[in-house]
Design a protein around this motif. Structure first.
Motif, PDB file in Angstrom:
ATOM      1  N   PHE A 135      27.276 -14.321 -13.041  1.00 55.61           N
ATOM      2  CA  PHE A 135      27.184 -13.844 -11.666  1.00 55.61           C
ATOM      3  C   PHE A 135      26.524 -14.908 -10.784  1.00 55.61           C
ATOM      4  O   PHE A 135      25.796 -15.781 -11.259  1.00 55.61           O
ATOM      5  CB  PHE A 135      26.424 -12.517 -11.592  1.00 55.61           C
ATOM      6  CG  PHE A 135      24.976 -12.581 -11.998  1.00 55.61           C
ATOM      7  CD1 PHE A 135      23.986 -12.863 -11.066  1.00 55.61           C
ATOM      8  CD2 PHE A 135      24.589 -12.319 -13.308  1.00 55.61           C
ATOM      9  CE1 PHE A 135      22.633 -12.901 -11.419  1.00 55.61           C
ATOM     10  CE2 PHE A 135      23.246 -12.352 -13.673  1.00 55.61           C
ATOM     11  CZ  PHE A 135      22.266 -12.643 -12.728  1.00 55.61           C
ATOM     12  N   ARG A 150      29.503 -10.644  -8.127  1.00 55.31           N
ATOM     13  CA  ARG A 150      29.533 -10.113  -9.481  1.00 55.31           C
ATOM     14  C   ARG A 150      30.425 -10.993 -10.343  1.00 55.31           C
ATOM     15  O   ARG A 150      31.355 -11.625  -9.851  1.00 55.31           O
ATOM     16  CB  ARG A 150      30.051  -8.686  -9.479  1.00 55.31           C
ATOM     17  CG  ARG A 150      29.166  -7.682  -8.780  1.00 55.31           C
ATOM     18  CD  ARG A 150      29.818  -6.311  -8.775  1.00 55.31           C
ATOM     19  NE  ARG A 150      30.115  -5.864 -10.130  1.00 55.31           N
ATOM     20  CZ  ARG A 150      30.970  -4.879 -10.430  1.00 55.31           C
ATOM     21  NH1 ARG A 150      31.629  -4.265  -9.453  1.00 55.31           N
ATOM     22  NH2 ARG A 150      31.177  -4.519 -11.680  1.00 55.31           N
ATOM     23  N   CYS A 174      23.954  -2.295 -18.114  1.00 46.77           N
ATOM     24  CA  CYS A 174      24.994  -1.700 -17.263  1.00 46.77           C
ATOM     25  C   CYS A 174      24.427  -1.134 -15.962  1.00 46.77           C
ATOM     26  O   CYS A 174      25.179  -0.890 -15.012  1.00 46.77           O
ATOM     27  CB  CYS A 174      25.745  -0.608 -18.025  1.00 46.77           C
ATOM     28  SG  CYS A 174      26.942  -1.263 -19.223  1.00 46.77           S
ATOM     29  N   GLU A 177      25.114  -4.548 -14.203  1.00 48.19           N
ATOM     30  CA  GLU A 177      26.541  -4.844 -14.172  1.00 48.19           C
ATOM     31  C   GLU A 177      27.285  -3.764 -14.951  1.00 48.19           C
ATOM     32  O   GLU A 177      27.284  -3.781 -16.190  1.00 48.19           O
ATOM     33  CB  GLU A 177      26.820  -6.222 -14.785  1.00 48.19           C
ATOM     34  CG  GLU A 177      28.301  -6.578 -14.908  1.00 48.19           C
ATOM     35  CD  GLU A 177      29.092  -6.280 -13.644  1.00 48.19           C
ATOM     36  OE1 GLU A 177      29.978  -5.406 -13.688  1.00 48.19           O
ATOM     37  OE2 GLU A 177      28.810  -6.913 -12.603  1.00 48.19           O
ATOM     38  N   ALA A 180      29.515  -4.743 -17.882  1.00 49.17           N
ATOM     39  CA  ALA A 180      28.946  -5.628 -18.906  1.00 49.17           C
ATOM     40  C   ALA A 180      29.622  -5.368 -20.251  1.00 49.17           C
ATOM     41  O   ALA A 180      30.008  -4.238 -20.573  1.00 49.17           O
ATOM     42  CB  ALA A 180      27.444  -5.409 -19.019  1.00 49.17           C
TER      43      ALA A 180
END
Length: 344
Positions: A135, A150, A174, A177, A180
């Protein structure tokens, strides 16, 4: 006393990840060597601010320098320490954080490069986990981080097992992200990032941003050679590099058709073009922060490992030399540098 998460290195990566986990309700403590950054995070009027096109919020964080952490928490141990320092600071950071790691805890490398081996040499392989992050984020001022885009985030055990602790870690990540990935082959992603990083280091010796640099068709043979050297060394080391965010390692195999590498370059341009973060963190280290880059800890490792297998990496070695000359003030950042590397 035992606490949950200690972020060691609260810059672009560690600061962003830690702020999200703090906002999600986790017990998060920060450590950074920048005293002004630590003071800003502790300041009730300031805090740690994440801004940019992805999100905008401020978290008031408990932050320390390594020295003040020892004074404030001499008997505290953390279950999870996320190490997010530059690769060339990994050894000293691992040694400094070791007394704060719980016996049943682990260190997660949230870094670029192949840092897990160094961490494991200090805290033990069984207490070391790996991650891959792509990211976009930049530390811009004390207490200020810009979160630009992202991208892929991956976590995994070094031996590939899917253990309860890495499953729990993945679920926690998570919160930052949602997409993930939990992998059984973290090394494949780490080497994939090295291949992509070779292109970012090349962009850093010039002036234009990532997308504009990659899009220059006269440089496509150079991108093929640079990433190809990393792919060759990784494969000799038994690593099947993974694809992410447009970078396809298969496309940079010397035997791959030109159309495949060209498509991967186009895909990387398309991924990077919309991003607010136009230049790599490596470029910022050279142009703005005027500090040593991670070239030895990343590309230097590729050259070193390649030598063990009898694989020469002339383009990578040439790029390392350009980076060092810029670091030493012997060469300006200029697009001419990239053309010089192409012609070598």
């Amino acid at each position: 006393m035992k606490k949950d998460i200690l972020i060691w290195g609260a810059g672009a990566i560690g600061g962003t990840l830690g702020a999200y986990l703090l906002r999600a309700g986790y017990d998060v403590t920060f450590v950074d060597i920048d005293e002004a950054h630590v003071a800003a995070m502790n300041d009730p009027q300031q805090g740690l601010t994440i801004s940019g096109p992805i999100d905008n919020f401020t978290q008031h964080a408990a932050a320390f320098t390594p020295a003040t952490l020892l004074k404030a928490h001499p008997d505290t141990r953390w279950s999870r320490i996320f190490l997010a320092v530059k690769s060339h600071h990994t050894l000293i950071a691992s040694e400094t954080l070791q007394p704060f790691l719980a016996e049943d805890g682990f260190v997660l490398s949230v870094q670029n490069g192949l840092c897990e081996k160094t961490i494991a040499s200090v805290v033990g392989k069984a207490r070391t986990l790996g991650s891959f992050v792509n990211f976009g984020a930049d530390w811009t001022a004390p207490g200020q981080i810009t979160y630009s885009n992202r991208a892929a985030v991956v976590v995994g055990e070094l031996d590939g097992q899917i253990t309860p602790r890495v499953v729990a870690l993945h679920q926690d990540i998570c919160h930052f992200e949602p997409d993930a990935i939990l992998t059984s082959d973290i090394n494949a992603y780490l080497w994939g990032k090295l291949g992509y990083a070779s292109l970012l280091f090349a962009q850093a010796v010039g002036e234009v941003g990532i997308a504009d640099s990659l899009a220059r068709q006269e440089l496509w043979p150079l991108w093929r050679e640079l990433a190809g050297e990393v792919v060759a060394v990784g494969r000799a080391n038994g690593i099947a590099l993974k694809s992410f965010n447009g970078f396809n390692p298969e496309a940079f195999d010397p035997e791959a058709p030109l159309s495949l590498s060209e498509q991967s370059i186009i895909d990387m341009v398309e991924f990077n073009r919309p991003n607010v973060k136009t230049h790599s963190g490596i470029w910022r280290d050279l142009a703005i922060r005027k500090r040593t880059t991670e070239v030895d800890g990343q590309l230097g490792e590729v050259v070193r490992i390649g030598a063990e297998f009898g694989i020469k990496c002339p383009k990578t070695e040439g790029l390392i030399q350009l980076i060092k000359e810029i670091e030493q003030g012997k060469r300006p950042q200029s697009d001419c540098n990239i053309l010089e590397l192409l012609e070598k």
